[in-house]
Design a protein around this motif. Sequence first.
Motif, PDB file in Angstrom:
ATOM      1  N   MET A   1       0.863  -1.171   0.000  1.00 46.23           N
ATOM      2  CA  MET A   1       0.000   0.000   0.000  1.00 46.23           C
ATOM      3  C   MET A   1       0.902   1.223   0.000  1.00 46.23           C
ATOM      4  SD  MET A   1      -3.075  -1.028   2.629  1.00 46.23           S
ATOM      5  CE  MET A   1      -1.977  -1.274   4.028  1.00 46.23           C
ATOM      6  N   GLU A   2       0.351   2.333  -0.446  1.00 46.67           N
ATOM      7  CA  GLU A   2       1.138   3.549  -0.543  1.00 46.67           C
ATOM      8  C   GLU A   2       0.502   4.644   0.308  1.00 46.67           C
ATOM      9  OE1 GLU A   2       3.937   3.821  -2.253  1.00 46.67           O
ATOM     10  OE2 GLU A   2       3.824   1.788  -3.053  1.00 46.67           O
TER      11      GLU A   2
ATOM     12  N   ARG B   1       0.456  -6.598  -7.024  1.00 42.95           N
ATOM     13  CA  ARG B   1       0.527  -6.703  -5.561  1.00 42.95           C
ATOM     14  C   ARG B   1       0.094  -5.430  -4.851  1.00 42.95           C
ATOM     15  NH1 ARG B   1       5.145  -9.281  -7.215  1.00 42.95           N
ATOM     16  NH2 ARG B   1       6.464  -7.508  -6.676  1.00 42.95           N
ATOM     17  N   ARG B   2      -0.268  -4.400  -5.615  1.00 47.61           N
ATOM     18  CA  ARG B   2      -0.787  -3.181  -4.985  1.00 47.61           C
ATOM     19  C   ARG B   2      -2.154  -3.483  -4.364  1.00 47.61           C
ATOM     20  NH1 ARG B   2      -0.068   2.337  -6.455  1.00 47.61           N
ATOM     21  NH2 ARG B   2      -0.948   3.626  -4.789  1.00 47.61           N
ATOM     22  N   THR B   3      -2.377  -3.042  -3.127  1.00 44.92           N
ATOM     23  CA  THR B   3      -3.612  -3.314  -2.415  1.00 44.92           C
ATOM     24  C   THR B   3      -4.257  -2.013  -1.964  1.00 44.92           C
ATOM     25  OG1 THR B   3      -2.844  -5.471  -1.637  1.00 44.92           O
ATOM     26  CG2 THR B   3      -4.651  -4.470  -0.415  1.00 44.92           C
ATOM     27  N   ILE B   4      -5.549  -1.908  -2.198  1.00 48.15           N
ATOM     28  CA  ILE B   4      -6.341  -0.758  -1.764  1.00 48.15           C
ATOM     29  C   ILE B   4      -7.300  -1.240  -0.673  1.00 48.15           C
ATOM     30  CG2 ILE B   4      -7.921   1.073  -2.486  1.00 48.15           C
ATOM     31  CD1 ILE B   4      -5.211   1.166  -3.930  1.00 48.15           C
TER      32      ILE B   4
ATOM     33  N   SER C   1     -10.741  -5.323   0.721  1.00 51.71           N
ATOM     34  CA  SER C   1      -9.341  -5.332   0.305  1.00 51.71           C
ATOM     35  C   SER C   1      -9.307  -5.676  -1.185  1.00 51.71           C
ATOM     36  CB  SER C   1      -8.560  -6.373   1.117  1.00 51.71           C
ATOM     37  OG  SER C   1      -7.247  -6.523   0.638  1.00 51.71           O
ATOM     38  N   ILE C   2      -8.807  -4.738  -1.998  1.00 53.83           N
ATOM     39  CA  ILE C   2      -8.802  -4.906  -3.455  1.00 53.83           C
ATOM     40  C   ILE C   2      -7.351  -4.972  -3.905  1.00 53.83           C
ATOM     41  CG2 ILE C   2      -9.604  -3.970  -5.647  1.00 53.83           C
ATOM     42  CD1 ILE C   2     -11.516  -2.192  -3.811  1.00 53.83           C
ATOM     43  N   ARG C   3      -6.956  -6.122  -4.410  1.00 60.34           N
ATOM     44  CA  ARG C   3      -5.557  -6.370  -4.753  1.00 60.34           C
ATOM     45  C   ARG C   3      -5.399  -6.526  -6.258  1.00 60.34           C
ATOM     46  NH1 ARG C   3      -4.123 -11.131  -1.616  1.00 60.34           N
ATOM     47  NH2 ARG C   3      -4.545  -9.637   0.027  1.00 60.34           N
TER      48      ARG C   3
ATOM     49  N   TYR D   1     -12.441   4.585   6.464  1.00 60.03           N
ATOM     50  CA  TYR D   1     -10.988   4.433   6.293  1.00 60.03           C
ATOM     51  C   TYR D   1     -10.723   4.065   4.837  1.00 60.03           C
ATOM     52  CZ  TYR D   1      -6.335   2.288   6.915  1.00 60.03           C
ATOM     53  OH  TYR D   1      -5.006   1.946   6.826  1.00 60.03           O
ATOM     54  N   VAL D   2      -9.779   4.770   4.230  1.00 60.25           N
ATOM     55  CA  VAL D   2      -9.332   4.432   2.877  1.00 60.25           C
ATOM     56  C   VAL D   2      -7.826   4.537   2.842  1.00 60.25           C
ATOM     57  CG1 VAL D   2      -9.433   4.993   0.421  1.00 60.25           C
ATOM     58  CG2 VAL D   2     -11.474   5.337   1.843  1.00 60.25           C
TER      59      VAL D   2
END
Length: 314
Positions: free
Chosen positions: A173-174, A196-199, A268-270, A311-312
């Motif tokens: 996550m960033e 692998r980026r997860t939101i 969780s969106i990956r 929460y985001v």
Amino acid sequence: MAYVPAPGYQPIYNPTLPYNKPIPGGLSVGMSIYIQGVAKDHMKRFFVNFVAGHGSGEDIAFHFNPRFDGWDKVVFNSYQGGKWGKEEKKRSMPFHKGTPFELVFMVLTEHYKVVVNGDPFYEFGHRIPLQMVTHLLVDGDLELQSINFIGGPPAPNQGPGQSNQQPSILPTMEGPPVFNPPVPFMRRLQRELTVRRTIIVKGYVPPTCNSFSINFKVASSGDLALHINPRPLEGVLVRNSYLNGSWGSEERKISHNPFGPGQFFDLSIRCGIDRFKVFANGQHLFDFSHRLSAFQKVDMLEIHGDVTLSYVQV
């Protein structure tokens, strides 16, 4: 398909009571503890304790204790050296019997800030140093749906949901999280969407919710690589894409629907190599194969409609 939490995000789903576990990485300023649950129909009281140790009789840095006893109130206190401290109380009850709730403890420099269902509720000044707090204890007349430890240093062993994967292949996550953002919500991704980026999106579906949308968007063209559209009154969850000015074919099949009216959700969106993998409340919800071949062009998260966000993190 195993659920692998992103680093810095340690969810524990459907824990049994009493819950008495170490706080991953220890307690520190900047951490938030999210507790989602349901107040039982016969609720009399429950408590959340921030404890300095694991055994009985340990010091309690913060004792949070809602009481339904005819004089409904929430009691706040500490326990040190075998004695309770000066009791603080608020004769206002934000919890309702038989109703879901979201309880957030934000750890700040001077105090714990308590937020209930998105509304600030109380601030309890520190009486015991944060570094002494090691465990979280929850018990009483409630059903726990999830406990999330957000922020702070990563723990070497994350407990339930932990993974033995190396950091190089873990989801990422960033940037800092956004707490209780208004809707519509629009946030530029700090860098391109990568594998692998997860939101993470946590929120609440109002009882009167008709529809809301979560879009992974290419700002320059308006293309939507993934459009997630819960429609609670219809009982459906629509997924689609919008490319080159046209909607694609809808996908609706799911094994369960976490977006019921009056429910909290933890999404969780990956981004994977060939698909998006979406989990709700720790359970696999659906996969959505990439239709935009250059998914790296996605540079914006957009959320709008009948939803309350708590929460985001992108």
